[in-house]
Scaffold this motif. Sequence first.
Motif, PDB file in Angstrom:
ATOM      1  N   TYR A 298      -7.780   2.893  -2.626  1.00 46.03           N
ATOM      2  CA  TYR A 298      -9.009   2.518  -2.349  1.00 46.03           C
ATOM      3  C   TYR A 298      -8.896   2.553  -0.855  1.00 46.03           C
ATOM      4  O   TYR A 298      -9.537   3.331  -0.247  1.00 46.03           O
ATOM      5  CB  TYR A 298      -9.262   0.901  -2.741  1.00 46.03           C
ATOM      6  CG  TYR A 298     -10.774  -0.282  -1.372  1.00 46.03           C
ATOM      7  CD1 TYR A 298     -11.911   0.807  -1.889  1.00 46.03           C
ATOM      8  CD2 TYR A 298     -10.848  -1.074  -1.077  1.00 46.03           C
ATOM      9  CE1 TYR A 298     -13.116   0.581  -1.204  1.00 46.03           C
ATOM     10  CE2 TYR A 298     -11.729  -1.051  -0.188  1.00 46.03           C
ATOM     11  CZ  TYR A 298     -13.330  -0.767  -0.286  1.00 46.03           C
ATOM     12  OH  TYR A 298     -14.326  -0.832   0.302  1.00 46.03           O
ATOM     13  N   PRO A 299      -8.338   1.761  -0.195  1.00 44.52           N
ATOM     14  CA  PRO A 299      -7.977   1.553   1.507  1.00 44.52           C
ATOM     15  C   PRO A 299      -6.814   3.021   2.081  1.00 44.52           C
ATOM     16  O   PRO A 299      -7.309   3.385   2.837  1.00 44.52           O
ATOM     17  CB  PRO A 299      -7.046   0.809   1.800  1.00 44.52           C
ATOM     18  CG  PRO A 299      -5.847   0.346   0.721  1.00 44.52           C
ATOM     19  CD  PRO A 299      -6.463   0.815  -0.424  1.00 44.52           C
ATOM     20  N   LEU A 300      -7.106   4.087   0.676  1.00 40.36           N
ATOM     21  CA  LEU A 300      -6.932   5.212   1.982  1.00 40.36           C
ATOM     22  C   LEU A 300      -7.542   6.065   1.598  1.00 40.36           C
ATOM     23  O   LEU A 300      -7.470   7.537   1.992  1.00 40.36           O
ATOM     24  CB  LEU A 300      -5.638   5.641   0.915  1.00 40.36           C
ATOM     25  CG  LEU A 300      -3.848   5.065   0.959  1.00 40.36           C
ATOM     26  CD1 LEU A 300      -3.490   5.139  -0.099  1.00 40.36           C
ATOM     27  CD2 LEU A 300      -3.883   4.921   1.853  1.00 40.36           C
ATOM     28  N   GLN A 301      -8.676   5.553   1.187  1.00 41.26           N
ATOM     29  CA  GLN A 301      -9.849   6.770   0.874  1.00 41.26           C
ATOM     30  C   GLN A 301     -10.830   6.749   1.829  1.00 41.26           C
ATOM     31  O   GLN A 301     -11.089   6.082   3.153  1.00 41.26           O
ATOM     32  CB  GLN A 301     -10.880   6.317  -0.244  1.00 41.26           C
ATOM     33  CG  GLN A 301     -10.692   5.939  -2.177  1.00 41.26           C
ATOM     34  CD  GLN A 301     -11.738   5.122  -2.407  1.00 41.26           C
ATOM     35  OE1 GLN A 301     -12.154   4.870  -1.702  1.00 41.26           O
ATOM     36  NE2 GLN A 301     -11.590   5.259  -4.050  1.00 41.26           N
ATOM     37  N   LEU A 302     -10.951   8.240   2.189  1.00 40.76           N
ATOM     38  CA  LEU A 302     -12.573   7.734   3.444  1.00 40.76           C
ATOM     39  C   LEU A 302     -13.640   8.577   3.387  1.00 40.76           C
ATOM     40  O   LEU A 302     -13.690  10.465   2.814  1.00 40.76           O
ATOM     41  CB  LEU A 302     -11.392   8.940   4.749  1.00 40.76           C
ATOM     42  CG  LEU A 302     -12.490   9.104   5.851  1.00 40.76           C
ATOM     43  CD1 LEU A 302     -12.288   7.851   6.661  1.00 40.76           C
ATOM     44  CD2 LEU A 302     -11.512  10.638   6.861  1.00 40.76           C
TER      45      LEU A 302
ATOM     46  N   LEU B 211       1.210   6.036   1.353  1.00 41.27           N
ATOM     47  CA  LEU B 211       0.630   6.161   2.550  1.00 41.27           C
ATOM     48  C   LEU B 211      -0.138   7.560   1.943  1.00 41.27           C
ATOM     49  O   LEU B 211      -1.157   7.619   3.150  1.00 41.27           O
ATOM     50  CB  LEU B 211       2.007   7.329   3.096  1.00 41.27           C
ATOM     51  CG  LEU B 211       3.277   6.128   4.073  1.00 41.27           C
ATOM     52  CD1 LEU B 211       4.257   7.045   4.411  1.00 41.27           C
ATOM     53  CD2 LEU B 211       2.694   5.742   4.455  1.00 41.27           C
TER      54      LEU B 211
ATOM     55  N   ASN C 169       0.632  -0.767  -0.037  1.00 40.48           N
ATOM     56  CA  ASN C 169       0.016   0.055   0.080  1.00 40.48           C
ATOM     57  C   ASN C 169       0.768   1.505  -0.210  1.00 40.48           C
ATOM     58  O   ASN C 169       2.098   1.489   0.523  1.00 40.48           O
ATOM     59  CB  ASN C 169      -0.666   0.550   1.102  1.00 40.48           C
ATOM     60  CG  ASN C 169      -1.857  -0.501   1.308  1.00 40.48           C
ATOM     61  OD1 ASN C 169      -2.564  -0.681   0.134  1.00 40.48           O
ATOM     62  ND2 ASN C 169      -2.523  -1.899   1.909  1.00 40.48           N
TER      63      ASN C 169
END
Lengths: 474, 474, 474
Positions: free
Chosen positions: A191-195, A107, A105
């Motif tokens: 994807y995993p960085l979106q809020l 940062l 991933n």
Amino acid sequence: MEKTNMMVPLASDLPVKKETICIFGTGDFGRSLGYRLVQCGYSVVYGSRSPQVSGLIPQGATVVSHTDAAEMSDIIIIAVHRGHYSFLESLQEVLRGKVLVDVSNNLKINQFSDSNAEYLAHMMPNSKVVKAFNTVSAWSLQSGGLDANRQVFVCGDDNMSKEKVMEIVRSLGLTPLDKGSLLAAKEIENYPLQLFPMWKYPIYFSLGLSLFIFIYSVIRDVVYNRVEKNKDFAFFIVISIPNRICPVVALILLALVYLPGIFAAILQLYRGTKYSRFPDWLDQWMLCRKQLGLVALAYAFLHVLYTLVIPIRYYVRWKVNSYVLEQAFSNRTDPLSISGAWHSDAYVALGILGFFLFVLLGITSLPSVSNSVNWREFRFVQSYLGYLTLALCTAHTLGYGGKRFLNARTYPWFLPAVYIFSLIIPCIVLVMKFFLIFPCIDRPLTAIRQGWERKPKYISQSNNSEHPRETSAV
Amino acid sequence: MEKTNMMVPLASDLPVKKETICIFGTGDFGRSLGYRLVQCGYSVVYGSRSPQVSGLIPQGATVVSHTDAAEMSDIIIIAVHRGHYSFLESLQEVLRGKVLVDVSNNLKINQFSDSNAEYLAHMMPNSKVVKAFNTVSAWSLQSGGLDANRQVFVCGDDNMSKEKVMEIVRSLGLTPLDKGSLLAAKEIENYPLQLFPMWKYPIYFSLGLSLFIFIYSVIRDVVYNRVEKNKDFAFFIVISIPNRICPVVALILLALVYLPGIFAAILQLYRGTKYSRFPDWLDQWMLCRKQLGLVALAYAFLHVLYTLVIPIRYYVRWKVNSYVLEQAFSNRTDPLSISGAWHSDAYVALGILGFFLFVLLGITSLPSVSNSVNWREFRFVQSYLGYLTLALCTAHTLGYGGKRFLNARTYPWFLPAVYIFSLIIPCIVLVMKFFLIFPCIDRPLTAIRQGWERKPKYISQSNNSEHPRETSAV
Amino acid sequence: MEKTNMMVPLASDLPVKKETICIFGTGDFGRSLGYRLVQCGYSVVYGSRSPQVSGLIPQGATVVSHTDAAEMSDIIIIAVHRGHYSFLESLQEVLRGKVLVDVSNNLKINQFSDSNAEYLAHMMPNSKVVKAFNTVSAWSLQSGGLDANRQVFVCGDDNMSKEKVMEIVRSLGLTPLDKGSLLAAKEIENYPLQLFPMWKYPIYFSLGLSLFIFIYSVIRDVVYNRVEKNKDFAFFIVISIPNRICPVVALILLALVYLPGIFAAILQLYRGTKYSRFPDWLDQWMLCRKQLGLVALAYAFLHVLYTLVIPIRYYVRWKVNSYVLEQAFSNRTDPLSISGAWHSDAYVALGILGFFLFVLLGITSLPSVSNSVNWREFRFVQSYLGYLTLALCTAHTLGYGGKRFLNARTYPWFLPAVYIFSLIIPCIVLVMKFFLIFPCIDRPLTAIRQGWERKPKYISQSNNSEHPRETSAV
């Protein structure tokens, strides 16, 4: 939760051993993944610069040099930073034709121009790169905890390798989701960085609006009463004023759900075609209509709660009581005003029905529900029921207003009540929609949406006109 | 429901015939499965000890001896008890290389040391055993009714055979779910026997707590008033006391959702590593946090309902009225107490906001919702919003209490009001959390959670530190 | 919403080109699909009668004659009406062995005896026909908007071709759903034309019932008061009467959810077997029980809202006040009636608990929830909790009634209150269920449901009796 539970048996001692999987990198995630793989009956071998150091390796796994490890398995999981990928180039040969699983991933979103997986694939042209596991947390691998981590997005250009990796994902008790070719790697890494990306604008907008209305109401009700009438109504900011903010914001947001559809329709009518792109702001707006609607529902829900506690509030009880006492002392009983009864019942009823439909809309926008209805049903609910909800809520506000107009102190310092602002956009939307459903306007619009064009370049051989189509409201 | 509906056409007369499938056992489930297979265009042949008896066989299917049946198909569904498997050994040869589908269930969890499917695989080493259909009910096969039965867990060591079986599952209109190797058979066989395993403790605990508070309140309010003041408040047990139980239990359970996270954090700080297992009770506790939270939400929901009906209750109306009348007769009007207004509004508003966030948490824990958010979003909601909810609800209770302190009869028989008990755990959790977010404590904790250790055995080559990680609250 | 978002990167400029896909038909849907395919890195070639006209073709795609286009690709998407299929026969040779994707829809359900896809397959015996994309809207292909359009049903007799098409579906960011052989084409083509088929009867029935009760109540309360007492209670039609309709309809519908199960049980007991089909009306009824229950929940929800606003209504406040004033003027304070307190609290509490369980039932019937529970859990909730809900709601109504009996004016014009009607069916259901759980009746019934028959034709070799089974309530 069953799932969580159902993984447990897998952890029990296993008779048969599955294939050997190699993991490069003994970092936290590498260790967690290895731990789980061993649990599920795979033999795991770690590739490390410093094989002697195997303190933290899950028992059952072994640590050897990168080369030795790579030779022992066809699937190599690259659990190292993109920054360290370089050392792989020296392993070109031993990794030839093998599956490299990129789990990395970044940062922050779009940290690099290309995705880590594509970068790896470009560096190792003779290996088959598959992107996977990046959305899974080290912790959930060890404990199998979070629902949010069940899904594992997988992508890669080589289908065989992808299938192999997905099989591993499954046997870890996770759910693989094939996202297609390696082109999808970038989105998977972002994807995993979106809020809540789609929620940003609706929430900021509603908060800003709430703040404005709050200040406006404080001036209009608290400051005014203190200055002009020397009355202390500061406690209004706790419930009375919030209960003005909520319905206003809810109604405006709900109207904003349907406004872009109206714009789109007008634009299409004006251009006489659906094949010229909308301006970006309109596209953006249309894409976050669902979020707008749900934020509106949240405000409506708060409005309902604030309203239902009214009779419990000490201030309200005091007001009612003193009104009764005042009648008692002046020895009179105010007669029942039929019109008053009609009025209060009517706008309350409209509010109830509006809220009821609103909740219905909210439920149908739950993923599992909206996936179980077809396009026609979804459109029916979101478009027709949606407009009905908007109409009912607008009528509810008008009714509430109507009542207010009756009493005198409606314009302190010539400031109109906030509900009046809240009516502008909804009324515009409803009026415009009213015109748009006129046959003389609806017919050409429908035609345009079915691909017809005002200055057609040719006659379409086969306009597959039965295909479900977008309407202004969906 | 569409699905149910969409299966119907399959039942219509079918031009082409699919492959032949053999079913051993003409019991209820065997017949139902055969019935459905015939419906979907397969030819079905039953293997039975007593072929002549074919009374109940779905028409279109035939019954022959086991051997003959096995010879006619590559897929044999074993719809007989584990107890009867023995007769298969005589068929070793005819079943060589064929797919045996084990559909059996047991009467209770872990009835046998090994799963039926593994037992079968061990007995028939030359056949390929696949576990499937055990979660489906005979009835739903015939009528296609229950949502709960759509999913069919499939597992097996031979992927080809597994794929064949999954294809059959699909064509029956059911959804196959690949659970990996035959090792998963045990969990699959246990699955239909579970009854909300993760919910057991939360529900028992909350019921026990409710009972205790009920008895305590009966003594404190009903018995006390009857004995000391000779007043009959027995009817309090219907609403007044339940409405004390619900908020207290809800608040305590909500606090218990976050307490284990605090313990885990302290344990990790103390040990200086995350790689030593937590005690089992803590693991168990952490795994049922979601259930704890949802039970708490249920109690909170009841509390809201009980509270909103207050003004409708005859007793309350009577109290209010007699208070007014008492003023009327004593010819006075009690003035508005600003502090009272602040107070009642404040704690009501806190309760409303707390409940609102609580509902939000509940919605995000719906499977379809939590699957559509990423780890970071899930953590944001469950951790930050969760603590905010806990803080609001605790403040709500404190506020409510504050009000009570004002009136005299707060300590009948020196028994404190129940809400005081309910504040202990939440306050502890909030205070500890408050310390845990101090930088001086948070920094080492975060480091530990990222794999750092106080007495490191080696320097991790590559700590994939961007991977989402567990926090005390998730 | 993440999904929508996650498709965006795919739209960015793509380094590698995927295979070439041919589309016959340059109609709206053909163009939209081509547009999206180009976006996702495929080369697209259109086959058209009039190649020179390529005005509206997405840039990057080319238009040539049907023959040339077909030669350039192995996958041909047939985006033309069934009516135009005939022209394909001339292309038999060039299309030999190629995959034809039928995306067509019809104007109404069962428009043709056979499905378009089967018709196409019959016309082109040498090509492999796959049905897909018909549930997707042209618009959502261009904007990727609707959740409702994520799912793409795919079916076909050739698995390889089907897999190819499903791979394309995935790379467009949509979710393929394998529906099995081409036999499923008809249901897939009917799917987008349905409008809540299972909901029709429950909704019509409840609306009809509501109308009847409305008229009845208007006569009983409004007309009666106007004629006999010359009082104008017309405003009752806004809230008071709706709040009588809702609980009555809700209770009746809830009872109708469980009535068919009772009939089924009696029928099975009478026939002594479960292997003779139920009459169609009973089957139909059983299949829409879920919908009946959800409509009932909607009415119950409205009933709750209508009830909670009671103290806010002007009319109610007026009534309460004048009652107080009347006491004040007659210088008396009516004492607290303990029985009255018991009564009002009791039936309100019963209503709250009933509604609470009702909501619980509703939540468990959400697709994502009911898919995550096993059969035993689903049955526990839907059957046991369901009957408990019915019992509580019935008791709630009885309690409410009991109260009414007290006051005099209960039978204007000898018309009984509506709630009395609402009690008939629920009581019948509960009484019958009560008898059905008597061991002497339950034992044979369970046996029958497990496949036992009163006049058995033979002894079942292996009654797989552990398989989950239907009970009257599920």
